[in-house]
Write an enzyme that holds these catalytic residues in place. Structure first.
Site, PDB file in Angstrom:
ATOM      1  N   ASP A 159       0.832  -1.196   0.000  1.00  0.00           N
ATOM      2  CA  ASP A 159       0.000   0.000   0.000  1.00  0.00           C
ATOM      3  C   ASP A 159       0.874   1.257   0.000  1.00  0.00           C
ATOM      4  O   ASP A 159       1.942   1.293   0.619  1.00  0.00           O
ATOM      5  CB  ASP A 159      -0.883  -0.033   1.253  1.00  0.00           C
ATOM      6  CG  ASP A 159      -1.870   1.107   1.303  1.00  0.00           C
ATOM      7  OD1 ASP A 159      -2.756   1.138   0.430  1.00  0.00           O
ATOM      8  OD2 ASP A 159      -1.758   1.950   2.208  1.00  0.00           O
ATOM      9  N   GLU A 205       1.707   0.032  -4.844  1.00  0.00           N
ATOM     10  CA  GLU A 205       0.718   1.027  -5.242  1.00  0.00           C
ATOM     11  C   GLU A 205       1.440   2.353  -5.475  1.00  0.00           C
ATOM     12  O   GLU A 205       1.878   3.010  -4.545  1.00  0.00           O
ATOM     13  CB  GLU A 205      -0.351   1.198  -4.154  1.00  0.00           C
ATOM     14  CG  GLU A 205      -1.420   2.215  -4.541  1.00  0.00           C
ATOM     15  CD  GLU A 205      -2.348   2.580  -3.393  1.00  0.00           C
ATOM     16  OE1 GLU A 205      -3.499   2.932  -3.664  1.00  0.00           O
ATOM     17  OE2 GLU A 205      -1.905   2.524  -2.217  1.00  0.00           O
TER      18      GLU A 205
END
Length: 615
Positions: free
Chosen positions: A328, A357
């Site tokens: 993330d 990400e």
């Protein structure tokens, strides 16, 4: 009186020093490539204790930090055999606490485990919203937020048992890899279901199950020849993390003196990470700012933080038998620290895939973050990150199928995305998607099933690793702008007892749901065996009249994809595509099972696609 006080002090001291509350990691493995292991030991005022292993295991360093409740014990595990040992804590010559510590046997060929590749299809699940397999764990005594399905931002009760229960559904659909949003404990008092404010990095949230339940999920996937990807969060922890509540040292997080409780929100300007013109104050505001008020920003500039996270990730890989990671907010981390973290993992597991990400709208900026990027090499940087997410393709898909033809509109927009593929060092190892848990649902952007089919024809046949979002395959929709995150993270119908519609079963799906499901299933299961889609090269043609044609090919296999985004039937003169056809004159459409003669012309109905296996 003096003797009584002294004796009492000795008793109290013994009790006091016995409060070693945690040792992390709680166990480890023998035979790791990196033999160095740093144990975090936590307990009230334990920094005056001297650790010692009972069987002569060498302690290289005992490091104290500003908080007296911590000791960091570094050992050399070279040559250590699987088995149990004693970790003693001494006050002078007196042992005041003994802990059993175990070194386990690694799984066979653990270091060379395979990972997900472009031959896979990844399915993204929000566990709280997928299926409730064990209602007994909806609420637990040691977690704050309780289950309430009436709240769009509340806990709904989905869990690991619910996922396991429906693995055969995913297998039938054609999914090969499962990515769950975080399953580790998130003990925020509200809005904790998403899991990104984690409070214990070694513990599955009890509302999802146990650590062993998570391991069982991996085992059940492996029985079906499927893979498990953990969603890992390095940039921030949850405010209720026990470590955040009692920091080893202030520099474990980025602490802003002028902000309340150290908080200052990130400016979210990730370009400052490589912008040669960026002011340092702006760079710090992105990298060191907090993602949100409940998510303290971790300081990857502190080697002890990076080490803790690297060991934790490796622990989960070994314990659960993981097949990959998704990270993330990768580009919000300290870029040197996160590169070290990534390299630590891939050094231990050379075939292991990690996708980061990197939410940016420019291919060069995204390519910067992929391992061995020539763009990043200009400044001497290498992230060591194998894969990134193709957000520019996501942007293009979100607009292209509702646009009329134009210089840079409609399928020209999609074509333009692929013209920049040269920027990526490993183009087949990027994640392609039309939506995820942070975006509007594809079926909200395109309410017509015809547009869904066009988007899936594209996403599932282009280069890279395709990712689907749970429920899209049955037509689930949701507008984040109108209903917030809960609107795009609705419960999967049939995941809860009493649901009127059970879309997990063929008999339970509506006619509309079946149309979405059957189309997706057909492409996914065909895709499994097609090497041209997995690792072939791409040859594409500038779209005419909103029709995009491209070929995926190897020396032995060739697939022609035609996506007609025009409302009217289009007739293609095939002479233009002779390079792609390569003298092949027949094709079988895997969607309709119809055979096509490809000698002169090809007619394609409006708002439809063909996926032709050439022969």
């Amino acid at each position: 009186m003096k003797k009584i006080i002294t004796f009492s002090s000795i008793i109290l001291s013994s009790i006091f020093y016995s409060q070693v509350q945690k040792v992390e990691p709680a166990f480890w493995w023998s035979g790791m490539k990196n033999p160095e292991l740093q144990l975090l030991v936590y307990g009230k005022d334990i920094n005056n204790l001297q650790p010692e292993f009972s069987n002569g295991i060498k302690i290289k360093e005992v490091k104290k930090v500003e908080n007296p409740n911590y000791l960091f014990v570094t050992i050399d595990t070279s040559g250590i055999q699987p088995g149990k040992t004693k970790l003693n804590f001494k006050n002078g010559n007196k042992t005041v606490k003994t802990i059993d510590y175990e070194f386990k046997q690694r799984q066979q060929n653990s270091a060379n485990r395979d990972s997900y590749t472009s031959s896979d299809v990844m399915y993204l699940v929000m566990p709280d919203r997928f299926a409730n397999g064990n209602p007994k764990n909806d609420n637990t005594p040691d977690t704050a937020e309780k289950s309430d399905r009436t709240k769009t931002g509340g806990r709904h009760g989905g869990d690991i048992a619910g996922i396991v229960k429906n693995l055969d559904y995913l297998s039938e659909l054609g999914v090969t890899t499962l990515w769950n949003t975080p399953l580790l404990e998130d003990n925020e008092p509200s809005y904790s279901y998403h899991g990104y404010a984690q409070s214990d990095y070694y513990k599955i949230d009890p509302r999802y199950g146990t650590n062993d339940d998570y391991k069982n999920l991996a085992d059940e996937l492996h029985k079906r020849k499927m893979k498990l990807v953990m969603d890992y969060v390095t940039n921030h922890w949850g405010s209720k993390s026990w470590i955040i509540q009692d920091l080893p040292s202030k520099d474990w997080i980025h602490y802003w003196e002028e902000g309340k409780n150290g908080f200052q929100r990130s400016n979210y300007r990730m370009t400052t990470q490589f912008d040669t013109n960026a002011a340092k104050v702006d760079e710090a505001a992105c990298m060191d700012g907090w993602f949100d008020t409940t998510m303290p920003d971790m300081n990857q500039g502190n080697p002890m933080v990076v080490n803790y996270m690297a060991q934790n990730a490796i622990w989960w890989i070994e314990f659960a038998g993981l097949d990959g990671l998704r990270v993330d907010t990768y580009s919000y981390n300290d870029k040197k620290g996160i590169a070290e973290w990534t390299k630590r993992i891939t050094d231990e597991y050379p075939k292991f895939n990690i996708v980061g990400e990197v939410w940016m709208q420019d291919q060069a900026q995204m390519a910067y973050w992929q391992k061995d990027s020539k763009i990043a090499a200009i400044e001497g940087y290498n992230s060591h990150l194998p894969s990134v997410m193709d957000f520019t393709l996501f942007d293009a898909v979100g607009q292209a199928f509702k646009e009329e033809p134009g210089w840079d509109a409609g399928m020209q927009r999609v074509y333009g995305n692929f013209t920049n593929d040269f920027l990526y060092p490993d183009i087949n190892n990027i994640l392609v998607f039309a939506e995820n848990h942070d975006t509007n649902r594809l079926n909200q952007t395109y309410p017509n099933v015809a547009d869904y089919k066009l988007a899936m024809s594209l996403i599932l046949t282009v280069r890279g690793i395709p990712q689907l979002y749970y429920g899209s395959e049955i037509g689930m929709a949701g507008d984040k702008g109108k209903g917030g995150d809960g609107e795009i993270r609705q419960d999967f119908p049939g995941g809860w007892a009493g649901d009127k519609n059970n879309a997990f079963t063929k008999s339970g799906r509506t006619a509309s749901q079946s149309e979405y499901f059957d189309y997706t299933k057909k492409i996914l299961n065909w895709r499994k065996g097609n090497e041209a889609i997995h690792k072939g090269k791409t040859l594409h043609y500038i779209p005419n009249n909103n029709v995009y044609v491209y070929f995926r090919y190897t020396d032995n296999k060739r697939v022609m994809v035609v996506i007609n985004n025009n409302k009217e039937t289009q007739n293609l003169e095939l002479k233009r595509f002779s390079e792609g056809l390569n003298n092949l004159t027949k094709g079988k459409d895997i969607l309709s099972d119809k055979d096509f003669d490809l000698k002169t012309n090809l007619s394609v109905a409006g708002k439809s696609s063909l996926i032709l296996e050439l022969k």
